[in-house]
Motif scaffolding. Structure first.
Motif, mmCIF file in Angstrom:
data_model
loop_
_atom_site.group_PDB
_atom_site.id
_atom_site.type_symbol
_atom_site.label_atom_id
_atom_site.label_comp_id
_atom_site.label_asym_id
_atom_site.label_seq_id
_atom_site.Cartn_x
_atom_site.Cartn_y
_atom_site.Cartn_z
ATOM 1 N N GLY A 102 0.843 -1.203 0.000
ATOM 2 C CA GLY A 102 0.000 0.000 0.000
ATOM 3 C C GLY A 102 0.869 1.239 0.000
ATOM 4 O O GLY A 102 2.077 1.180 0.262
ATOM 5 N N GLY A 103 0.239 2.338 -0.334
ATOM 6 C CA GLY A 103 0.982 3.594 -0.305
ATOM 7 C C GLY A 103 0.018 4.756 -0.307
ATOM 8 O O GLY A 103 -1.090 4.655 -0.835
ATOM 9 N N ALA A 104 0.429 5.843 0.328
ATOM 10 C CA ALA A 104 -0.419 7.026 0.370
ATOM 11 C C ALA A 104 0.465 8.261 0.289
ATOM 12 O O ALA A 104 1.610 8.246 0.767
ATOM 13 N N LEU A 105 -0.059 9.290 -0.322
ATOM 14 C CA LEU A 105 0.713 10.511 -0.515
ATOM 15 C C LEU A 105 -0.161 11.722 -0.271
ATOM 16 O O LEU A 105 -1.354 11.688 -0.567
ATOM 17 N N ILE A 106 0.443 12.766 0.230
ATOM 18 C CA ILE A 106 -0.219 14.063 0.177
ATOM 19 C C ILE A 106 0.807 15.058 -0.311
ATOM 20 O O ILE A 106 1.984 14.986 0.077
ATOM 21 N N GLY A 107 0.397 15.971 -1.166
ATOM 22 C CA GLY A 107 1.302 17.001 -1.650
ATOM 23 C C GLY A 107 1.020 17.330 -3.103
ATOM 24 O O GLY A 107 0.204 16.671 -3.753
ATOM 25 N N THR A 108 1.741 18.335 -3.596
ATOM 26 C CA THR A 108 1.615 18.735 -4.990
ATOM 27 C C THR A 108 1.863 17.540 -5.904
ATOM 28 O O THR A 108 2.863 16.832 -5.725
ATOM 29 N N ASN A 109 0.971 17.331 -6.851
ATOM 30 C CA ASN A 109 1.117 16.247 -7.834
ATOM 31 C C ASN A 109 1.121 14.836 -7.239
ATOM 32 O O ASN A 109 1.629 13.898 -7.870
ATOM 33 N N ALA A 110 0.564 14.686 -6.055
ATOM 34 C CA ALA A 110 0.543 13.356 -5.425
ATOM 35 C C ALA A 110 -0.131 12.335 -6.347
ATOM 36 O O ALA A 110 0.288 11.182 -6.429
ATOM 37 N N GLY A 111 -1.172 12.770 -7.051
ATOM 38 C CA GLY A 111 -1.900 11.859 -7.947
ATOM 39 C C GLY A 111 -1.008 11.318 -9.046
ATOM 40 O O GLY A 111 -1.108 10.148 -9.439
ATOM 41 N N GLU A 112 -0.134 12.168 -9.581
ATOM 42 C CA GLU A 112 0.779 11.720 -10.645
ATOM 43 C C GLU A 112 1.796 10.734 -10.079
ATOM 44 O O GLU A 112 2.197 9.777 -10.730
ATOM 45 N N MET A 113 2.232 10.996 -8.844
ATOM 46 C CA MET A 113 3.266 10.146 -8.241
ATOM 47 C C MET A 113 2.760 8.760 -7.872
ATOM 48 O O MET A 113 3.533 7.815 -7.731
ATOM 49 N N LEU A 114 1.438 8.682 -7.672
ATOM 50 C CA LEU A 114 0.857 7.439 -7.152
ATOM 51 C C LEU A 114 1.081 6.245 -8.082
ATOM 52 O O LEU A 114 1.146 5.101 -7.632
ATOM 53 N N GLY A 115 1.223 6.536 -9.383
ATOM 54 C CA GLY A 115 1.366 5.468 -10.374
ATOM 55 C C GLY A 115 2.512 4.528 -10.048
ATOM 56 O O GLY A 115 2.407 3.302 -10.214
ATOM 57 N N GLU A 116 3.621 5.087 -9.560
ATOM 58 C CA GLU A 116 4.784 4.246 -9.260
ATOM 59 C C GLU A 116 4.457 3.238 -8.151
ATOM 60 O O GLU A 116 4.862 2.069 -8.217
ATOM 61 N N ILE A 117 3.691 3.695 -7.172
ATOM 62 C CA ILE A 117 3.371 2.790 -6.056
ATOM 63 C C ILE A 117 2.396 1.702 -6.536
ATOM 64 O O ILE A 117 2.535 0.525 -6.197
ATOM 65 N N GLY A 118 1.427 2.116 -7.360
ATOM 66 C CA GLY A 118 0.475 1.141 -7.914
ATOM 67 C C GLY A 118 1.202 0.080 -8.719
ATOM 68 O O GLY A 118 0.913 -1.124 -8.604
ATOM 69 N N LEU A 119 2.158 0.518 -9.521
ATOM 70 C CA LEU A 119 2.917 -0.440 -10.342
ATOM 71 C C LEU A 119 3.716 -1.396 -9.447
ATOM 72 O O LEU A 119 3.751 -2.605 -9.682
ATOM 73 N N ALA A 120 4.308 -0.834 -8.387
ATOM 74 C CA ALA A 120 5.082 -1.677 -7.456
ATOM 75 C C ALA A 120 4.189 -2.755 -6.849
ATOM 76 O O ALA A 120 4.580 -3.923 -6.751
ATOM 77 N N ILE A 121 2.971 -2.362 -6.476
ATOM 78 C CA ILE A 121 2.053 -3.344 -5.861
ATOM 79 C C ILE A 121 1.666 -4.404 -6.891
ATOM 80 O O ILE A 121 1.719 -5.607 -6.626
ATOM 81 N N GLU A 122 1.258 -3.957 -8.099
ATOM 82 C CA GLU A 122 0.832 -4.911 -9.134
ATOM 83 C C GLU A 122 1.960 -5.863 -9.534
ATOM 84 O O GLU A 122 1.731 -7.029 -9.830
ATOM 85 N N MET A 123 3.195 -5.346 -9.559
ATOM 86 C CA MET A 123 4.337 -6.166 -10.003
ATOM 87 C C MET A 123 4.905 -7.012 -8.872
ATOM 88 O O MET A 123 5.876 -7.741 -9.058
ATOM 89 N N GLY A 124 4.378 -6.842 -7.666
ATOM 90 C CA GLY A 124 4.908 -7.596 -6.529
ATOM 91 C C GLY A 124 6.300 -7.134 -6.126
ATOM 92 O O GLY A 124 7.105 -7.909 -5.603
ATOM 93 N N ALA A 125 6.582 -5.843 -6.356
ATOM 94 C CA ALA A 125 7.914 -5.315 -6.013
ATOM 95 C C ALA A 125 8.099 -5.277 -4.501
ATOM 96 O O ALA A 125 7.143 -5.042 -3.760
ATOM 97 N N ASP A 126 9.326 -5.513 -4.060
ATOM 98 C CA ASP A 126 9.587 -5.371 -2.627
ATOM 99 C C ASP A 126 10.371 -4.081 -2.376
ATOM 100 O O ASP A 126 10.718 -3.345 -3.310
#
Ligand code: FAD
Length: 465
Positions: A408-432
């Motif tokens: 999981g991951g959560a962000l607050i700040g300028t452009n947080a929505g754009e940054m979220l993609g990296e965390i989503g990809l990490a979760i989907e790819m099973g990244a550690d």
């Protein structure tokens, strides 16, 4: 009365419906797309995601221009030409709906304007401005979306608006109550506050954007304390329409003792699915008492040739979820082996600053008994955030302690929505954590904070940018 025979009819041309129709057409299926609106795009393009973001862009520029005075550049007080702001928003919507219409024509998807209702498991009747059309179909996809929830005790008065009314931008009320502290209410509150309204927000629960991570919302509350008067654990019990305004009575923790006068009340207490409005029962499709239609992982309803997608199949009611579900339904109808099984669906509040989360929140991890650990990186320690005057931010990652995987991951700040993609990809790819920490992030970027949060979890953080 005209008649059409087609392989596939899609009822509702929102992000779910048009995505399904386009994918089906690309796969060689003859497709008819029905919508009560004259333009394609559904709620999202016409009265949702897109117009709200066009206005939020204006709000952000106003705020940034004001802020620059502390960095030595002053622009003076902004003058708002509401007609032009509205034109800007409408031009953005127009550009995108026109684009969709072109894409539809290119694929030979037939657009039938009108309100559609099932008359059987292979027939739909559409009543539009050009009269009635009967559509006989092999397969159907129901993508009729959702609409705002009304509160029964609130009077029918033009000063009481929902999100669609707020986006019309009829005027800038001096004082507005946002009833409901969820994403839609706060986004619209952000717009009106920037344009000059005084905003109160009332939320029944003990947190704004209740589904979001509480540490992130703690930062959000700090950043909005001079913008909104927030009343948590408080509810509205009555609204009285008088000549000089709407008088609102509150009850609960932060309730003012007397009714408060507002120029407008924006009701943003959620959306209800339109499942019950399409006469699905005539086709044998089961709709639950709230208006949701149950589907399996292939988006199939209890009737084998009828599929359903988007807001009316369940939470989260988000455009990107509808799009992916639409693709699945179209591909299954085309005979492909596909099903909807995402590990995570991102959520973003495009407020100022933005609030974004994906995967498990810390609360959910706790509730599910996951052996987790959270690692947070405050933006006050980010070079890029300091240089951009964006230090009111936080990056938080949740790891499975046993495997080290990002869950999981959560962000607050300028452009947080754009940054979220990296965390989503990490979760989907099973990244550690190691995968994320060893990924070289460009410096100085806000994205670095994601790598640094992973380093904090690993205990390998050595320096700050
Ligand atoms: P919809 O977009 O709801 O479209 C359904 C369509 O079906 C409508 O055009 C309707 O006219 C048509 N229809 C319904 N019944 C019939 C019928 N019987 N006959 C013919 N036509 C019918 N989501 C995000 O992901 N990001 C955002 O930033 C975001 N911002 C939003 C801001 C606002 C103000 C609002 C209100 C919503 C926002 N959403 C956002 C939610 C998003 O708009 C929805 O999740 C999305 O539009 C759902 O898509 P859908 O395909 O299910 O249906």
């Amino acid at each position: 009365m005209s008649e059409i025979k087609t392989q596939l009819v899609v009822l509702g041309a929102g992000p779910g419906g048009y995505s399904a129709a386009f994918r089906a057409a690309d796969l060689g299926i003859e497709t008819v797309l029905v919508d009560a609106r004259e333009t394609l795009g559904g709620v999202c393009l016409n009265v949702g995601c897109i117009p709200s973001k066009a206005l939020l862009h204006v709000a952000k520029v106003i705020k940034e221009a004001k802020h620059l005075s502390s960095h030595g550049v002053s622009f003076g007080e902004p003058t708002i030409d509401l007609d032009k702001v509205r034109d800007w928003k409408d031009s953005v919507v127009g550009q995108l709906t026109k684009g969709l219409s072109g894409m539809s024509k290119m694929r030979k998807v037939k657009h039938v304007q009108g309100y559609g209702k099932f008359t059987g498991s292979n027939t739909l009747e559409v009543e539009g401005k050009d009269g009635k059309t009967t559509i006989t179909f092999d397969n159907a996809i129901i993508a009729a979306g959702s609409e705002p929830v009304n509160l029964p005790f609130i009077p029918d008065d033009p000063r009481v608006i929902d999100s669609t009314g707020a986006l019309e931008l009829a005027d800038i009320p001096e004082k507005m109550l946002v009833l409901g502290g969820g994403i839609i209410g706060l986004e619209m509150g952000t717009v009106y506050e920037a344009l000059g309204s005084k905003i109160d927000v009332v939320e029944f629960l003990d947190q704004l954007i209740p589904a979001a991570d509480k540490d992130i919302i703690k930062v959000y509350m700090k950043t909005i304390k001079d913008k909104f008067n927030v009343m948590l654990e408080t509810k509205v019990t009555a609204v009285e329409a008088k000549k000089d305004g709407l008088y609102v009575t509150f009850e609960g923790k932060k309730a003012p003792s007397d009714p408060v006068r507002y120029d407008k009340v924006l009701v943003a207490v959620g959306r209800k699915p339109n499942g019950a409005l399409v006469a699905a029962d005539k086709a044998g499709v089961t709709v639950d008492e709230r208006g949701f239609i149950n589907v399996d992982k292939q988006m199939r309803t209890n009737v084998s040739n009828i599929f359903a997608i988007g807001d009316l199949v369940g939470q989260p009611m988000l455009a990107h979820k509808a799009v992916h579900e639409g693709h699945v339904a179209a591909e299954v109808i085309a005979g492909k082996k596909h099903f909807f099984d995402p590990r995570c669906i991102p959520s973003v509040a495009y407020t100022e600053p933005e609030v974004a989360w994906v995967g498990l929140t810390e609360k959910e991890a706790k509730e599910q008994g996951v052996n987790y650990e959270a690692a947070s990186f405050p933006w006050a320690a980010s070079g890029r955030a300091i240089a951009s005057a964006a230090t009111d931010g936080l990056t938080k990652l949740i790891f499975d302690k046993d495997s080290g995987r990002v869950i999981g991951g959560a962000l607050i700040g300028t452009n947080a929505g754009e940054m979220l993609g990296e965390i989503g990809l990490a979760i989907e790819m099973g990244a550690d954590a190691e995968d994320v920490a060893l990924t070289i992030h460009a410096h100085p970027t806000l994205n670095e904070s994601i790598g640094l949060a992973a380093e904090i979890f690993e205990g390998s953080i050595t320096d700050m940018p």
